[in-house]
Design an enzyme around this catalytic site. Structure first.
Site, PDB file in Angstrom:
ATOM      1  N   HIS A  27       1.017  -1.011   0.129  1.00  0.00           N
ATOM      2  CA  HIS A  27       0.028   0.201  -0.069  1.00  0.00           C
ATOM      3  C   HIS A  27       0.797   1.339  -0.049  1.00  0.00           C
ATOM      4  O   HIS A  27       2.116   1.211  -0.017  1.00  0.00           O
ATOM      5  CB  HIS A  27      -0.990   0.057   1.116  1.00  0.00           C
ATOM      6  N   HIS A  30       3.991   1.887   2.099  1.00  0.00           N
ATOM      7  CA  HIS A  30       5.172   0.882   1.979  1.00  0.00           C
ATOM      8  C   HIS A  30       6.018   1.767   0.789  1.00  0.00           C
ATOM      9  O   HIS A  30       7.073   2.201   0.863  1.00  0.00           O
ATOM     10  CB  HIS A  30       4.963  -0.478   1.432  1.00  0.00           C
ATOM     11  N   CYS A 135       0.384 -10.385  19.731  1.00  0.00           N
ATOM     12  CA  CYS A 135      -0.239  -9.736  18.481  1.00  0.00           C
ATOM     13  C   CYS A 135       0.435 -10.060  17.290  1.00  0.00           C
ATOM     14  O   CYS A 135       1.584 -10.029  17.155  1.00  0.00           O
ATOM     15  CB  CYS A 135      -0.320  -8.346  18.744  1.00  0.00           C
ATOM     16  N   CYS A 138       1.408  -7.374  14.739  1.00  0.00           N
ATOM     17  CA  CYS A 138       2.718  -6.651  15.245  1.00  0.00           C
ATOM     18  C   CYS A 138       3.714  -7.863  15.200  1.00  0.00           C
ATOM     19  O   CYS A 138       5.065  -7.547  15.014  1.00  0.00           O
ATOM     20  CB  CYS A 138       2.904  -6.205  16.567  1.00  0.00           C
ATOM     21  N   CYS A 152      -4.791  -4.668  20.753  1.00  0.00           N
ATOM     22  CA  CYS A 152      -3.537  -3.821  20.388  1.00  0.00           C
ATOM     23  C   CYS A 152      -4.121  -2.678  19.708  1.00  0.00           C
ATOM     24  O   CYS A 152      -4.808  -2.603  18.622  1.00  0.00           O
ATOM     25  CB  CYS A 152      -2.723  -4.727  19.315  1.00  0.00           C
ATOM     26  N   HIS A 155      -3.363  -2.507  15.773  1.00  0.00           N
ATOM     27  CA  HIS A 155      -4.024  -3.516  14.836  1.00  0.00           C
ATOM     28  C   HIS A 155      -5.811  -3.566  15.172  1.00  0.00           C
ATOM     29  O   HIS A 155      -6.267  -4.216  14.333  1.00  0.00           O
ATOM     30  CB  HIS A 155      -3.461  -4.783  14.824  1.00  0.00           C
ATOM     31  N   LYS A 304      -4.343   5.753  10.260  1.00  0.00           N
ATOM     32  CA  LYS A 304      -3.153   5.145   9.502  1.00  0.00           C
ATOM     33  C   LYS A 304      -3.657   4.227   8.298  1.00  0.00           C
ATOM     34  O   LYS A 304      -4.605   3.672   8.625  1.00  0.00           O
ATOM     35  CB  LYS A 304      -2.201   4.387  10.684  1.00  0.00           C
ATOM     36  N   LYS A 307      -3.120  -2.343   6.237  1.00  0.00           N
ATOM     37  CA  LYS A 307      -3.646  -3.900   5.533  1.00  0.00           C
ATOM     38  C   LYS A 307      -4.868  -3.992   6.400  1.00  0.00           C
ATOM     39  O   LYS A 307      -6.112  -4.394   5.999  1.00  0.00           O
ATOM     40  CB  LYS A 307      -2.779  -4.624   5.401  1.00  0.00           C
TER      41      LYS A 307
HETATM   42  O1  ME8 Z   1       6.845  -3.919   9.782  1.00  0.00           O
HETATM   43  N1  ME8 Z   1       2.768   5.483   6.703  1.00  0.00           N
HETATM   44  O2  ME8 Z   1       6.769  -4.731   7.664  1.00  0.00           O
HETATM   45  P1  ME8 Z   1       5.526  -4.092   7.284  1.00  0.00           P
HETATM   46  C1  ME8 Z   1       4.305   5.277   6.678  1.00  0.00           C
HETATM   47  N2  ME8 Z   1       8.297  -6.820   8.210  1.00  0.00           N
HETATM   48  N3  ME8 Z   1       4.740   4.159   6.524  1.00  0.00           N
HETATM   49  C2  ME8 Z   1       4.500   3.113   6.349  1.00  0.00           C
HETATM   50  C3  ME8 Z   1       2.876   3.097   6.736  1.00  0.00           C
HETATM   51  C4  ME8 Z   1       2.231   4.108   6.872  1.00  0.00           C
HETATM   52  N4  ME8 Z   1       0.872   4.347   6.910  1.00  0.00           N
HETATM   53  N5  ME8 Z   1       2.559   1.743   6.888  1.00  0.00           N
HETATM   54  C5  ME8 Z   1       3.664   0.968   6.408  1.00  0.00           C
HETATM   55  C6  ME8 Z   1       7.064  -4.662   9.207  1.00  0.00           C
HETATM   56  N6  ME8 Z   1       4.794   1.916   6.410  1.00  0.00           N
HETATM   57  C7  ME8 Z   1       8.486  -5.893   9.174  1.00  0.00           C
HETATM   58  C8  ME8 Z   1       9.387  -5.026   9.253  1.00  0.00           C
HETATM   59  S1  ME8 Z   1      12.357  -4.714   8.948  1.00  0.00           S
HETATM   60  C9  ME8 Z   1      13.725  -5.978   9.490  1.00  0.00           C
HETATM   61  C10 ME8 Z   1      11.000  -5.856   9.285  1.00  0.00           C
HETATM   62  C11 ME8 Z   1       6.062   1.359   6.105  1.00  0.00           C
HETATM   63  O3  ME8 Z   1       4.911  -4.540   6.051  1.00  0.00           O
HETATM   64  C12 ME8 Z   1       7.094   1.753   7.048  1.00  0.00           C
HETATM   65  O4  ME8 Z   1       8.374   2.063   6.901  1.00  0.00           O
HETATM   66  O5  ME8 Z   1       4.357  -3.855   8.447  1.00  0.00           O
HETATM   67  C13 ME8 Z   1       6.891   0.722   8.225  1.00  0.00           C
HETATM   68  O6  ME8 Z   1       7.914   0.909   9.444  1.00  0.00           O
HETATM   69  C14 ME8 Z   1       6.971  -0.424   7.232  1.00  0.00           C
HETATM   70  O7  ME8 Z   1       6.214   0.023   6.213  1.00  0.00           O
HETATM   71  C15 ME8 Z   1       6.240  -1.567   7.992  1.00  0.00           C
HETATM   72  O8  ME8 Z   1       5.988  -2.517   6.875  1.00  0.00           O
END
Ligand code: ME8
Length: 518
Positions: A27, A30, A135, A138, A152, A155, A304, A307
């Protein structure tokens, strides 16, 4: 236990995004981090730095195994399918990552095992029973105090009770070393309020955490206890290091790029990155990262985008309608980078029309059309150091570079845009169409046209990290080399004689179905 090492200097620029969970499709949140990372890396390349840019996906999550099961697939089978959509994300955003890591890569899995062995050899791993609330959103254990109405807050789901015998990492032993690290390096985490948040968390006391999971086969086997797999975070964080060991077959990039790494991440995963990760590195005998920058959330109608909450903007749809450059431009401009802020498709359309099409696109169209019409497409180079455009450009290169060094992407882009607006004012003030009527003012017209073209060229070089294909089109339309993006070009009077300039087609054509992606 090892002491925090002294920071190395003169390292090349290695930048990472988080690796994203593949339990769903990408989304705009990311896309946001990936865009920001790409801007920073492209800019460093313009400054002649050696760079490495890593992004990728995090596959060994319980939530990934669950989604796969719902679809009647093995987790790996599911991941192999959906990873193609995730590979598309950087490609379609025009992001220039040097490698795309999957945590199911053999090279990564082997490295994780070796990494965990090193922590164990250092005496920081022990076995214990963990019972607590987990959770799955998370992928983390929660304390009662972190829940709101038993759910949580991130989420909106109730955590599950988990009780199992696991391998634990002695995080508590790293409180002092981490505090020492934070005190020695006040810019270890930026912005400052995030540094404070991380430091207070450490100062508040650290609890050991489980680095393994029993009873689920999806993950990297714990080398000394293959009935358990690595906890997804103990696996995922290691990607930043593992990738360097196998991204270039036959080369170990760690020598060049570690510890000169900068991690870009959202505030949701601050603790994992700013607390757990440096402690794990110290335990394994590696140097800690050069710096972490924690940005805010991109909000959609003040919630926020996520997903789980279902209010997802598909970045690929937005790119289909507006193009990658417009999406990049809007996401950096809509919200001050680092803070939380709201974004909307209406905002994207508005910036596309007002800023990109009118302020930038029309400036190029008018400039090239006037050069073609009044001078047959040719103007001899005639820089005049005291000119209005010369003063508009003065300080631009330094200011933008300073802001980007501080991760102020929004401020850097605004600084460039001041010049775009200044050039538009210059056209109006000089009124070349009036000068063209007066043969006695021919030299003034030449200077005006040269200055406009030169100002636009400098702006295009400055914008290259933000809107790369637009920048290339501007440079080509002005007869400059679109591949020469050296930062020294962000200065007045660097254009050669202008020849063969033809009226440029609109940079940002009207979009007739602006709500198609809404
Ligand atoms: O946490 N606004 O993956 P994830 C800004 N796999 N940035 C956002 C966002 C939003 N609304 N939503 C997501 C994970 N992001 C783990 C990470 S790293 C070793 C493992 C971005 O798919 C932002 O960078 O939930 C956030 O930290 C990340 O996507 C979380 O992606």
């Amino acid at each position: 236990m090892r002491r925090p090492p002294v920071q190395s200097t003169a390292m090349p620029y290695y930048l990472t995004t988080p690796i994203y969970y593949v339990n769903s499709t990408p989304h705009i949140g990311h896309a946001y981090t990936t865009i920001a990372a790409d801007v920073l890396v492209r800019h460093q390349r313009q400054r002649g730095e050696e760079t490495f840019f890593l992004t990728g996906v995090d596959e060994h999550a319980s939530k990934v195994a669950r989604v796969a099961a719902e679809q009647g697939l093995q987790p790996k089978e599911y991941a192999d399918r959906i990873v193609e959509v995730w590979r598309e994300l950087p490609r379609r955003l025009d992001a220039t990552n040097d490698f795309f890591i999957r945590t199911t890569d053999d090279g990564h899995k082997r490295f994780v095992q070796e990494f965990l062995e090193r922590i164990r050899a250092n005496g920081d791993v022990y076995q214990d029973v963990y019972a607590g609330l987990y959770c799955v959103g998370c992928e983390a254990f929660k304390t009662e105090s972190e829940l709101v109405d038993g759910k949580c807050p991130e989420h909106g789901i109730e955590p599950e009770w988990i009780e199992e015998r696991n391998w634990f990492f002695r995080l508590s032993a790293y409180q002092e070393p981490l505090l020492g690290l934070y005190d020695a390096r006040p810019d270890f985490v930026l912005p400052a309020f995030r540094y404070n948040e991380a430091r207070s968390f450490i100062a508040g006391g650290l609890q050991d955490f489980s680095i393994s999971r029993a009873g689920q086969p999806w993950g990297v086997p714990i080398p000394w206890d293959p009935d358990q797999v690595a906890y997804v975070w103990a696996d995922a964080l290691v990607n930043y290091l593992s990738a360097l060991s196998y991204a270039r077959p036959g080369e170990d990039l760690r020598e060049r790029f570690w510890p000169g790494v900068r991690h870009l991440l959202g505030k949701d995963i601050l603790r994992f990155h700013c607390v757990y990760w440096p402690a794990m590195l110290l335990a394994a005998g590696y140097e800690v990262p050069r710096q972490l920058f924690v940005h805010g959330y991109l909000l959609l109608d003040d919630r926020k985008i996520s997903k789980t909450l279902g209010n997802v903007l598909d970045p690929l749809d937005l790119i289909d309608v507006y193009g990658a450059d417009a999406v990049r431009f809007w996401s950096i401009r809509a919200v001050s980078f680092g803070q939380d802020g709201s974004a909307s498709v209406e905002g994207l359309r508005e910036r596309y029309e007002r800023e990109l099409a009118n302020e930038l696109g029309n400036l190029l169209s008018r400039t090239t059309a006037m050069i073609a019409r009044y001078r047959g497409g040719a103007v001899t180079a005639c820089p005049s150091p005291g000119s209005a455009v010369a003063s508009l450009l003065a300080g631009l290169a330094g200011d933008v570079a300073d802001r980007l060094d501080r991760y102020d992407l929004t401020g850097a882009l605004e600084r460039i845009w001041e010049v775009v607006r200044g050039l538009n004012r210059h056209v109006e003030a000089q009124a070349p169409w009036q000068l063209a009527k007066d043969e006695a003012r021919a030299a003034e017209l030449d200077r005006t046209l040269y200055d406009l073209a030169d100002g636009l060229r400098a702006v295009a070089v400055a914008l290259a990290a933000f809107v790369p294909s637009t920048s290339a089109r501007i440079l080509a339309a002005l007869g400059a080399d679109p591949a020469d993006l050296r930062w020294e070009g962000v200065a007045y009077g660097r254009s050669d004689d202008l020849t063969g300039i033809a009226p440029a087609p609109p940079l940002f054509p009207r979009i007739d179905a602006p709500t198609a992606a809404a």
